[in-house]
Scaffold this active site. Sequence first.
Site, mmCIF file in Angstrom:
data_model
loop_
_atom_site.group_PDB
_atom_site.id
_atom_site.type_symbol
_atom_site.label_atom_id
_atom_site.label_comp_id
_atom_site.label_asym_id
_atom_site.label_seq_id
_atom_site.Cartn_x
_atom_site.Cartn_y
_atom_site.Cartn_z
ATOM 1 N N SER A 1 2.741 4.500 -6.831
ATOM 2 C CA SER A 1 2.597 2.869 -7.559
ATOM 3 C C SER A 1 3.468 2.089 -6.545
ATOM 4 O O SER A 1 4.672 2.458 -6.099
ATOM 5 C CB SER A 1 3.289 3.025 -8.875
ATOM 6 O OG SER A 1 3.262 1.884 -9.063
ATOM 7 N N LEU B 1 0.786 -1.253 -0.043
ATOM 8 C CA LEU B 1 0.081 -0.004 0.113
ATOM 9 C C LEU B 1 0.833 0.943 -0.161
ATOM 10 O O LEU B 1 1.721 1.293 0.406
ATOM 11 C CB LEU B 1 -0.956 -0.036 1.146
ATOM 12 C CG LEU B 1 -1.726 -0.951 1.417
ATOM 13 C CD1 LEU B 1 -3.087 -0.935 2.571
ATOM 14 C CD2 LEU B 1 -2.600 -1.388 -0.159
ATOM 15 N N HIS B 2 0.226 2.420 -0.706
ATOM 16 C CA HIS B 2 0.905 3.802 -0.776
ATOM 17 C C HIS B 2 -0.207 4.734 -0.551
ATOM 18 O O HIS B 2 -1.262 4.364 -0.295
ATOM 19 C CB HIS B 2 1.706 3.900 -1.913
ATOM 20 C CG HIS B 2 1.165 3.434 -3.289
ATOM 21 N ND1 HIS B 2 0.029 4.012 -3.535
ATOM 22 C CD2 HIS B 2 1.137 2.470 -3.942
ATOM 23 C CE1 HIS B 2 -0.718 3.593 -4.697
ATOM 24 N NE2 HIS B 2 0.173 2.642 -5.117
ATOM 25 N N VAL C 1 -2.696 10.110 -6.847
ATOM 26 C CA VAL C 1 -1.948 10.763 -5.767
ATOM 27 C C VAL C 1 -0.541 10.465 -6.263
ATOM 28 O O VAL C 1 -0.003 9.717 -6.604
ATOM 29 C CB VAL C 1 -2.045 9.930 -4.549
ATOM 30 C CG1 VAL C 1 -1.206 10.606 -3.381
ATOM 31 C CG2 VAL C 1 -3.395 10.168 -4.091
ATOM 32 N N HIS D 1 -3.570 4.071 -2.350
ATOM 33 C CA HIS D 1 -4.392 3.478 -1.577
ATOM 34 C C HIS D 1 -5.076 4.009 -0.527
ATOM 35 O O HIS D 1 -6.375 3.966 -0.350
ATOM 36 C CB HIS D 1 -3.687 1.918 -1.108
ATOM 37 C CG HIS D 1 -3.090 1.127 -2.326
ATOM 38 N ND1 HIS D 1 -1.913 0.933 -2.374
ATOM 39 C CD2 HIS D 1 -3.719 0.544 -3.128
ATOM 40 C CE1 HIS D 1 -1.715 0.053 -3.375
ATOM 41 N NE2 HIS D 1 -2.837 -0.115 -3.871
ATOM 42 N N LYS E 1 -4.833 6.531 -11.977
ATOM 43 C CA LYS E 1 -3.624 6.155 -12.396
ATOM 44 C C LYS E 1 -3.664 5.104 -13.421
ATOM 45 O O LYS E 1 -2.766 5.170 -14.502
ATOM 46 C CB LYS E 1 -2.663 5.935 -11.312
ATOM 47 C CG LYS E 1 -1.167 6.111 -11.893
ATOM 48 C CD LYS E 1 -0.218 5.126 -11.223
ATOM 49 C CE LYS E 1 0.561 4.308 -11.736
ATOM 50 N NZ LYS E 1 0.893 2.869 -11.288
ATOM 51 N N ASP E 2 -4.323 4.288 -13.107
ATOM 52 C CA ASP E 2 -4.644 2.832 -14.042
ATOM 53 C C ASP E 2 -5.688 3.229 -14.955
ATOM 54 O O ASP E 2 -6.772 2.545 -15.002
ATOM 55 C CB ASP E 2 -4.477 1.522 -13.222
ATOM 56 C CG ASP E 2 -3.376 1.351 -12.509
ATOM 57 O OD1 ASP E 2 -2.291 1.343 -13.079
ATOM 58 O OD2 ASP E 2 -3.396 1.293 -11.154
HETATM 59 O O1 PAF Z 1 -4.790 -2.208 -9.355
HETATM 60 C C1 PAF Z 1 -4.523 -3.124 -8.652
HETATM 61 O O2 PAF Z 1 -4.095 -3.225 -7.699
HETATM 62 C C2 PAF Z 1 -5.037 -4.484 -9.204
HETATM 63 O O3 PAF Z 1 -5.149 -4.535 -10.909
HETATM 64 C C3 PAF Z 1 -6.404 -4.923 -8.977
HETATM 65 C C4 PAF Z 1 -7.599 -3.995 -9.324
HETATM 66 C C5 PAF Z 1 -6.547 -5.052 -7.299
HETATM 67 C C6 PAF Z 1 -6.908 -6.206 -9.200
HETATM 68 O O4 PAF Z 1 -5.976 -7.528 -8.677
#
Ligand code: PAF
Length: 276
Positions: free
Chosen positions: A182, A30-31, A173, A34, A146-147
């Site tokens: 990330s 986590l960062h 962020v 999250h 970001k994604d």
């Molecule tokens: O973005 C992520 O961390 C992953 O692709 C996810 C959404 C948890 C699925 O494994």
Amino acid sequence: MEILRNIKELKNKIGLNKNSIGLIPTMGALHKGHLSLLENARKENEILVASLFVNPKQFGPNEDFEEYPRDFKKDLSFFSDSKVDYLFLPDDSEIYPDGFSTYVNNNLEGRNFEGEFRNNHFDGVLTVVAKLINIINPKRIYFGEKDAQQLFLVKKMISDLNFNVLLRSVKTVRESNGLACSSRNSYLSSNETNDAANIYKSLCVVSDSWKNGEENFSVLKEKFITNLEHIKNIKIQYVETVDPDTFNTVERGRKAILIVAVLLGDIRLIDNIILD
Ligand code: PAF
């Protein structure tokens, strides 16, 4: 916070709950990004469920599944400080028991950009997200901007397959130098971190130029590339402008997302900026 490792246990706890459940799917490490998802979700849901599962099916054979950063102790304290009620922590066989053979595929928008460089990546992402939605039955599910392509594809899956869940997207962020947070940033040395900060600087140059009226996206993409030319260690995998509603490439206009993927040495980083 209660940690639940199997689906039956989890369903027993939350299955009949009529209160609103917010779900934050994660792969751990986590960062601050999250934390922002968790903070947003905490505000608008009675029950907060997070999942921590490093999903093997979204990693290609030559990718970093084994090396993917894992720091369980730190993650646990982040989840608990963020007031998560239930942490779902399944092992591989809980999610993919022997004989598992059904996948969610997006063979259109899921095959471009990230999909081109990461074979079957989104099949793995969509399959696990679909499973988590079905297991947890949340009212809202949270993803970071970001994604961008992942966010688009989850949105598309929810709509195409009539999932009964609201998708919430949360702003990227960034570190103080602009680098998008990330889990993979932990692979970067301090020199590489400095180099990586130029990705966002270049995105900002593009955005400024667009705000000043430049509508030709080829010119903008070229600007992004030129701005990174002085960084020897950086190789651009793709720079594209896409329509946020369709994820189709667009060549000019007043609304797009500029999405980029670069290799810094052998570390792959993605980022984007919204031109709207
Ligand atoms: O973005 C992520 O961390 C992953 O692709 C996810 C959404 C948890 C699925 O494994």
